[in-house]
Scaffold this motif. Structure first.
Motif, PDB file in Angstrom:
ATOM      1  N   THR A  88       1.203  -1.601  -0.400  1.00 13.94           N
ATOM      2  CA  THR A  88      -0.049   0.117   0.216  1.00 13.94           C
ATOM      3  C   THR A  88       0.932   1.387  -0.061  1.00 13.94           C
ATOM      4  O   THR A  88       1.643   1.503   0.760  1.00 13.94           O
ATOM      5  N   ILE A  89       0.196   2.026  -0.768  1.00 12.29           N
ATOM      6  CA  ILE A  89       1.386   2.969  -0.887  1.00 12.29           C
ATOM      7  C   ILE A  89       1.251   4.765  -0.330  1.00 12.29           C
ATOM      8  O   ILE A  89      -0.202   4.770  -1.000  1.00 12.29           O
ATOM      9  N   LEU A  90       1.930   5.410   0.150  1.00  6.30           N
ATOM     10  CA  LEU A  90       0.754   5.943   0.705  1.00  6.30           C
ATOM     11  C   LEU A  90       1.133   7.404   0.445  1.00  6.30           C
ATOM     12  O   LEU A  90       3.086   7.570   0.330  1.00  6.30           O
ATOM     13  N   LEU A  91       0.321   8.437  -0.097  1.00  9.24           N
ATOM     14  CA  LEU A  91       0.599  10.094  -0.800  1.00  9.24           C
ATOM     15  C   LEU A  91       0.877  10.623  -0.067  1.00  9.24           C
ATOM     16  O   LEU A  91      -0.796  10.869   0.449  1.00  9.24           O
ATOM     17  N   ASP A  92       1.608  11.931   0.747  1.00 14.23           N
ATOM     18  CA  ASP A  92       1.110  12.605   0.891  1.00 14.23           C
ATOM     19  C   ASP A  92       0.713  13.514  -0.187  1.00 14.23           C
ATOM     20  O   ASP A  92       1.400  14.113  -0.927  1.00 14.23           O
ATOM     21  N   CYS A  93      -0.661  14.350  -0.012  1.00 13.74           N
ATOM     22  CA  CYS A  93      -1.565  15.583  -0.836  1.00 13.74           C
ATOM     23  C   CYS A  93      -1.456  16.570  -0.241  1.00 13.74           C
ATOM     24  O   CYS A  93      -2.820  16.838  -0.314  1.00 13.74           O
ATOM     25  N   SER A  94      -0.712  17.164   0.539  1.00 11.63           N
ATOM     26  CA  SER A  94      -0.817  18.016   1.084  1.00 11.63           C
ATOM     27  C   SER A  94       0.071  19.180   0.599  1.00 11.63           C
ATOM     28  O   SER A  94       0.113  19.289  -0.294  1.00 11.63           O
ATOM     29  N   LYS A  95      -0.913  20.901   1.289  1.00 10.08           N
ATOM     30  CA  LYS A  95      -0.865  21.724   0.697  1.00 10.08           C
ATOM     31  C   LYS A  95       1.836  21.583   0.235  1.00 10.08           C
ATOM     32  O   LYS A  95       1.654  22.711  -0.827  1.00 10.08           O
ATOM     33  N   SER A  96       2.203  21.824   1.564  1.00 10.99           N
ATOM     34  CA  SER A  96       3.532  21.760   1.365  1.00 10.99           C
ATOM     35  C   SER A  96       4.313  21.613   0.837  1.00 10.99           C
ATOM     36  O   SER A  96       4.839  20.776  -0.210  1.00 10.99           O
ATOM     37  N   MET A  97       3.355  20.194   0.269  1.00  7.04           N
ATOM     38  CA  MET A  97       4.428  18.798  -1.206  1.00  7.04           C
ATOM     39  C   MET A  97       3.734  19.816  -2.247  1.00  7.04           C
ATOM     40  O   MET A  97       4.357  19.238  -3.644  1.00  7.04           O
ATOM     41  N   SER A 188       6.458  11.465   1.701  1.00 12.24           N
ATOM     42  CA  SER A 188       5.924  12.832   2.310  1.00 12.24           C
ATOM     43  C   SER A 188       6.610  13.332   2.743  1.00 12.24           C
ATOM     44  O   SER A 188       8.418  12.631   3.160  1.00 12.24           O
ATOM     45  N   ASP A 189       6.880  14.752   3.207  1.00 11.92           N
ATOM     46  CA  ASP A 189       7.698  15.446   3.334  1.00 11.92           C
ATOM     47  C   ASP A 189       7.848  15.149   4.922  1.00 11.92           C
ATOM     48  O   ASP A 189       8.725  15.928   5.474  1.00 11.92           O
ATOM     49  N   LEU A 190       6.876  14.704   5.540  1.00  5.45           N
ATOM     50  CA  LEU A 190       6.550  15.309   7.014  1.00  5.45           C
ATOM     51  C   LEU A 190       6.580  15.661   7.782  1.00  5.45           C
ATOM     52  O   LEU A 190       7.198  15.731   9.174  1.00  5.45           O
ATOM     53  N   PHE A 191       6.210  16.718   6.732  1.00  3.98           N
ATOM     54  CA  PHE A 191       6.114  18.551   8.195  1.00  3.98           C
ATOM     55  C   PHE A 191       4.904  18.057   9.191  1.00  3.98           C
ATOM     56  O   PHE A 191       3.744  18.605   8.775  1.00  3.98           O
ATOM     57  N   THR A 192       5.206  17.347  10.168  1.00  4.25           N
ATOM     58  CA  THR A 192       4.643  17.688  11.136  1.00  4.25           C
ATOM     59  C   THR A 192       5.044  17.480  12.980  1.00  4.25           C
ATOM     60  O   THR A 192       6.943  16.763  12.290  1.00  4.25           O
ATOM     61  N   ASP A 193       4.981  17.055  13.963  1.00  2.36           N
ATOM     62  CA  ASP A 193       5.902  17.018  14.900  1.00  2.36           C
ATOM     63  C   ASP A 193       6.666  15.957  14.899  1.00  2.36           C
ATOM     64  O   ASP A 193       5.270  14.816  15.003  1.00  2.36           O
ATOM     65  N   VAL A 216      10.288  13.060   1.034  1.00  3.40           N
ATOM     66  CA  VAL A 216      10.602  13.835   0.365  1.00  3.40           C
ATOM     67  C   VAL A 216      10.513  15.552   0.313  1.00  3.40           C
ATOM     68  O   VAL A 216      10.296  16.187   1.197  1.00  3.40           O
ATOM     69  N   MET A 217      12.063  15.914   0.312  1.00  4.57           N
ATOM     70  CA  MET A 217      12.295  17.257  -0.126  1.00  4.57           C
ATOM     71  C   MET A 217      12.855  17.539  -1.038  1.00  4.57           C
ATOM     72  O   MET A 217      13.841  17.033  -1.831  1.00  4.57           O
ATOM     73  N   HIS A 218      12.590  19.218  -1.341  1.00  3.49           N
ATOM     74  CA  HIS A 218      13.236  19.312  -2.277  1.00  3.49           C
ATOM     75  C   HIS A 218      14.893  20.256  -1.786  1.00  3.49           C
ATOM     76  O   HIS A 218      14.951  20.806  -1.440  1.00  3.49           O
ATOM     77  N   TYR A 274      14.173   3.947   6.431  1.00  2.00           N
ATOM     78  CA  TYR A 274      14.166   5.609   5.682  1.00  2.00           C
ATOM     79  C   TYR A 274      15.032   5.802   4.898  1.00  2.00           C
ATOM     80  O   TYR A 274      16.395   5.169   4.365  1.00  2.00           O
ATOM     81  N   VAL A 275      14.542   6.261   3.614  1.00  2.00           N
ATOM     82  CA  VAL A 275      15.265   6.857   2.887  1.00  2.00           C
ATOM     83  C   VAL A 275      14.880   8.520   1.971  1.00  2.00           C
ATOM     84  O   VAL A 275      13.769   8.812   2.001  1.00  2.00           O
ATOM     85  N   LEU A 276      16.182   9.450   2.919  1.00  2.00           N
ATOM     86  CA  LEU A 276      15.097  10.920   2.015  1.00  2.00           C
ATOM     87  C   LEU A 276      15.700  10.765   0.877  1.00  2.00           C
ATOM     88  O   LEU A 276      16.897  10.667  -0.033  1.00  2.00           O
ATOM     89  N   MET A 277      14.814  11.743  -0.185  1.00  2.00           N
ATOM     90  CA  MET A 277      14.510  12.264  -1.145  1.00  2.00           C
ATOM     91  C   MET A 277      14.573  13.520  -1.497  1.00  2.00           C
ATOM     92  O   MET A 277      13.682  14.245  -1.113  1.00  2.00           O
ATOM     93  N   ASN A 278      15.758  14.037  -2.520  1.00  2.00           N
ATOM     94  CA  ASN A 278      16.258  15.117  -3.131  1.00  2.00           C
ATOM     95  C   ASN A 278      15.519  15.352  -4.174  1.00  2.00           C
ATOM     96  O   ASN A 278      16.037  14.412  -5.364  1.00  2.00           O
ATOM     97  N   THR A 279      14.468  16.685  -4.241  1.00  2.00           N
ATOM     98  CA  THR A 279      14.013  16.434  -5.816  1.00  2.00           C
ATOM     99  C   THR A 279      14.959  16.813  -6.875  1.00  2.00           C
ATOM    100  O   THR A 279      14.363  17.142  -7.745  1.00  2.00           O
TER     101      THR A 279
END
Length: 304
Positions: A88-97, A188-193, A216-218, A274-279
């Motif tokens: 199951t792929i979970l994709l963050d589609c919040s505004k920060s993305m 996700s960019d994981l922008f949460t506490d 996912v980070m820009h 965990y994997v950090l992805m740079n755009t």
């Protein structure tokens, strides 16, 4: 000898000019698999079945040395493959993305998700999709049906990032809905506490799912390349700041690194990959490096 150059179509800026997501995904996966003898997911879903006595010609890597130490006889561990791994792929589609155009974090994450779905379906594994922000926006249960990939691609192409992220509500609900044990992959960019993120991810591990987190980070967020006076506007909150970026760079980068380290530790403590992805990085290189590493880890586990 110089390293071989990656095909230009795998560069993120070039991929952005390919509007059809299914074509992007196919190119990324073909670029990744090219030169490999088999898919990195081959033999991924393997479970121990039983022992049998060693026979000449058997692979000695599968000898159970613990049994030998007790019985002084060689026994082979036999394994059975699950042909229907469920992902199951979970994709963050919040505004920060949305940050930034033309190649946003969401474009990058959606292409990565599509590429992984394409790869899994090539292996005849079941794959599903959940798009979320403050709630589940789209939930397509896992399937390995040939037409299922077309549905996933269609839904991915039509998603629009909006609202904020609330994993505290979404993940516990999803963990209950995904009843069959499998693989959960988060983009996700994981922008949460951090405490909220930790508890939310733990819901999947409590139900014995394997979890992979792709943060996912820009590149702008990771390097803060701004020089001139700049007006920064919040994407998920109605705030703005007009400032001279060079005065903020050092403290900003320190805080970003602290945040990333907290995320890494949170995942590690829960047994989550965990994997950090740079755009800015080619997608096939990111996926390829990780999946090849994962294969090596699985092979090592089988030897022991």
């Amino acid at each position: 000898m110089t390293a071989p150059q990656l095909p230009k179509f795998l560069d993120p800026k070039t991929l952005d000019r390919i509007k059809r997501l299914d074509v992007r995904a196919r190119l990324v996966v073909e670029g990744f698999i090219s030169g490999q003898h088999r898919s990195p997911y081959h033999g991924y879903a393997v479970e121990f079945a039983t022992h049998r006595e060693y026979a000449p010609g058997d692979d000695i890597r599968h000898i159970d040395w613990k049994v030998w130490s007790k019985t002084d006889r060689h026994y082979i561990k036999e394994y059975e493959e699950e042909t229907n791994m469920r992902c199951t792929i979970l994709l963050d589609c919040s505004k920060s993305m949305r940050y930034t155009v033309p190649w946003s974090k969401f474009d990058y994450a959606a292409t990565a998700a599509a590429s992984l779905a394409y790869l899994l379906q090539q292996q005849q594994d079941a794959v599903g999709l959940v798009a979320f922000n403050t709630k589940v926006q789209k939930h397509i249960p896992s399937s390995s049906h040939p037409n299922h990939l077309k549905l996933l691609m269609h839904e991915l192409e039509n998603l629009q990032p909006d609202d904020q992220t609330d994993v505290s509500r979404v993940f516990p609900e999803l963990a209950q809905q995904i009843r069959r044990r499998g693989l959960v992959v988060l983009f996700s960019d994981l922008f949460t506490d951090i405490p909220t993120l930790s508890e939310a991810l733990r819901q999947f591990r409590l139900r014995k799912h394997e979890v992979i987190v792709f943060q996912v980070m820009h590149n702008d967020e990771l390097t803060f390349p701004f020089e001139d006076n700049t007006l920064f506007r919040g994407l998920e909150m109605d705030v703005q700041l007009h400032t001279e970026p060079r005065a903020l760079r050092q403290s900003y980068l320190e805080n970003v690194e602290k945040f990333l380290e907290q995320v890494r530790k949170t995942c590690a403590s829960a047994g989550i990959d965990y994997v950090l992805m740079n755009t800015n990085e080619p997608l096939d290189a990111v996926l390829g490096t990780y999946l090849t590493f994962r294969q090596k880890v699985r092979r090592s586990a089988l030897r022991h």
